[in-house]
Design an enzyme around this catalytic site. Structure first.
Site, PDB file in Angstrom:
ATOM      1  N   LYS A 159       0.833  -1.203   0.000  1.00 35.40           N
ATOM      2  CA  LYS A 159       0.000   0.000   0.000  1.00 35.40           C
ATOM      3  C   LYS A 159       0.872   1.260   0.000  1.00 35.40           C
ATOM      4  O   LYS A 159       2.012   1.248   0.424  1.00 35.40           O
ATOM      5  CB  LYS A 159      -0.908   0.000   1.231  1.00 35.40           C
ATOM      6  CG  LYS A 159      -1.900  -1.169   1.273  1.00 35.40           C
ATOM      7  CD  LYS A 159      -2.970  -1.021   0.207  1.00 35.40           C
ATOM      8  CE  LYS A 159      -3.912  -2.214   0.205  1.00 35.40           C
ATOM      9  NZ  LYS A 159      -3.338  -3.406  -0.405  1.00 35.40           N
ATOM     10  N   ASP A 160       0.254   2.356  -0.466  1.00 40.08           N
ATOM     11  CA  ASP A 160       0.962   3.624  -0.585  1.00 40.08           C
ATOM     12  C   ASP A 160       1.640   4.027   0.717  1.00 40.08           C
ATOM     13  O   ASP A 160       1.114   3.800   1.806  1.00 40.08           O
ATOM     14  CB  ASP A 160      -0.020   4.741  -0.969  1.00 40.08           C
ATOM     15  CG  ASP A 160      -0.605   4.549  -2.339  1.00 40.08           C
ATOM     16  OD1 ASP A 160      -0.166   5.236  -3.270  1.00 40.08           O
ATOM     17  OD2 ASP A 160      -1.518   3.701  -2.487  1.00 40.08           O
ATOM     18  N   LYS A 161       2.786   4.674   0.573  1.00 39.38           N
ATOM     19  CA  LYS A 161       3.472   5.247   1.739  1.00 39.38           C
ATOM     20  C   LYS A 161       2.847   6.584   2.120  1.00 39.38           C
ATOM     21  O   LYS A 161       2.555   6.827   3.296  1.00 39.38           O
ATOM     22  CB  LYS A 161       4.966   5.429   1.441  1.00 39.38           C
ATOM     23  CG  LYS A 161       5.724   6.114   2.571  1.00 39.38           C
ATOM     24  CD  LYS A 161       7.197   6.275   2.245  1.00 39.38           C
ATOM     25  CE  LYS A 161       7.926   6.972   3.397  1.00 39.38           C
ATOM     26  NZ  LYS A 161       9.375   7.115   3.134  1.00 39.38           N
TER      27      LYS A 161
END
Length: 420
Positions: A77-79
């Site tokens: 998942k996105d940082k």
């Protein structure tokens, strides 16, 4: 988006900015596996802010004093976001081990444990249906009009699908080198691959990091390690292996191989995958120009289970595509990936010729585990439950998309600008 050159919607973009703060970008996994409440594995529904999935997994493994190999998750998942997803810790069957996991709640940096549940099956990469997004676009001249335009674009994309470009997360931002490391591996040059990852300073990094990378490029390994800041976790893993080998004599391909093996396996695999993604984006750009929801003679078409659809008439293929039961594909280039026929296949082959590489180069003989047979990937993805509403701060876009696809590909169509 890197190497992405084509839009499918004609509206002028609304512009604006995203991720002014991480809380403006929310992602929630749509799971394929729901833990049953009993079993030898422990599932944790986490919410993280401003951290990569891999960093959180490594922290949990470290604090539990277990191998990271026992940690599973369905997707990275996105940082730069608030994200929710399941993490699975395998073989934690005692009550004491369950309590050890519970005791970590609040102890992992910028990560909350929202649920802790037992499960029978281990969680593996790819075991999710998709992701829900809620993203605020700010810095707009006319919020009301921008919301109307965004809705027009989203409704059109619900009909046609979205070009299945890989986003910047695949390549790294601001330090966009992952695909370049992969390119070096495909060229079978391990020293260049390691050098591009550890060395190769760039202007948009901190001065400290640039000095550390320059020291590496100058051959000063110990100095480079001493200069490395907290953000260079993986570079430190690699350079320690090189320093250890350098004490035995001159660095060899085996030394560079050991340095790459020091990295977590998911990261090792990302390099060639990123280079495949870079070439895939170019193929998608070219194929989208032929019609994103049109069948073109010679297309290799796959269904939603990623099985190739055969023995259909052009009219039947067209109906499957229009109803999102199937999609045309582009190649993630590899040793065994088939090319399409006709003008689509010619386009795919020309991309490799332009980069002076062949399918066989993806074998990566010196590190065959990082090589790839390649596969066909849908050149578009479906978006559903899409809407845009004006708020005091901007336009709030909500939508769900297939797993493995990028929300920024949707926003790119809405905003008509480079979206990170």
């Amino acid at each position: 988006m890197l190497n992405a050159n084509t839009y499918v919607t004609a509206q002028k973009g609304i512009g604006g900015t995203i991720r002014n703060q991480y809380e403006d970008f929310y992602v929630e996994e749509i799971p394929e596996i729901i833990p049953e409440g009993e079993g030898p594995n422990v599932y944790v529904w986490i919410e993280k802010l401003g951290r990569t999935t891999l960093d959180v997994v490594l922290d949990i493994a470290r604090d539990l004093h277990i191998s990271r190999k026992r940690m599973g998750f369905a997707g990275m998942k996105d940082k730069k976001a608030i994200t929710r997803q399941w993490i699975c810790i395998a073989n934690m069957d005692s009550e004491e081990q369950l309590n050890q996991v519970k005791a970590l709640d609040g102890e992992i940096y910028k990560t909350d444990f929202l649920k802790i549940v037992r499960g029978r099956k281990k969680l593996r990469m790819g075991q999710l249906k998709g992701n829900k997004f809620r993203i605020l676009i700010k810095d707009l001249d006319d919020i009301e009009r921008s919301a109307d335009t965004a809705n027009e674009v989203l409704k059109q994309l619900e009909v046609t699908g979205v070009p299945n470009y890989f986003g910047w997360q695949r390549f790294g931002k601001p330090r966009t080198i992952t695909h370049l490391v992969g390119e070096a591996l495909v060229e079978n040059d391990l020293e260049k691959a390691v050098g591009r990852y550890i060395g190769n300073p760039q202007d948009d990094e901190s001065e400290e990091n640039q000095l550390a990378r320059q020291a590496f490029d100058d051959g000063n390994l110990e100095e480079s390690l001493n200069l490395m800041g907290k953000g260079m976790r993986y570079e430190k893993m690699m350079i320690k292996e090189l320093i250890k080998d350098s004490k035995k004599g001159e660095l060899t391909d085996k030394s560079y191989m050991n340095a790459l093996h020091a990295l977590p396996k998911p990261l090792q695999r990302m390099f060639v995958h990123a280079y495949q993604s870079y070439l895939f984006n170019e193929a998608v750009s070219n194929r989208v120009e032929m019609g994103i929801n049109s069948y073109v003679e010679g297309d290799i078409v796959i269904d939603n289970e990623e099985h190739i659809v055969r023995d259909k008439t052009p009219e039947e293929f067209q109906e499957l595509i229009e109803t999102f039961q199937a999609s045309p594909t582009c190649p993630l280039y590899g040793t065994k990936v088939p090319f399409a026929g006709g003008k689509v296949g010619e386009m795919e082959e020309n991309i490799l010729k332009n980069y002076n590489i062949t399918k066989e180069d993806f074998e990566v003989p010196k590190m065959p585990r990082l090589g790839s047979h390649g596969l066909r990937r849908a050149m578009r993805f479906q978006v559903w439950d899409a809407s845009a509403v004006p708020t005091d701060d901007g336009v709030l876009c909500e939508f769900s998309i297939n797993k493995g696809s990028y929300a920024t590909a949707v926003l790119r169509e809405v905003m008509k600008k480079d979206v990170v």
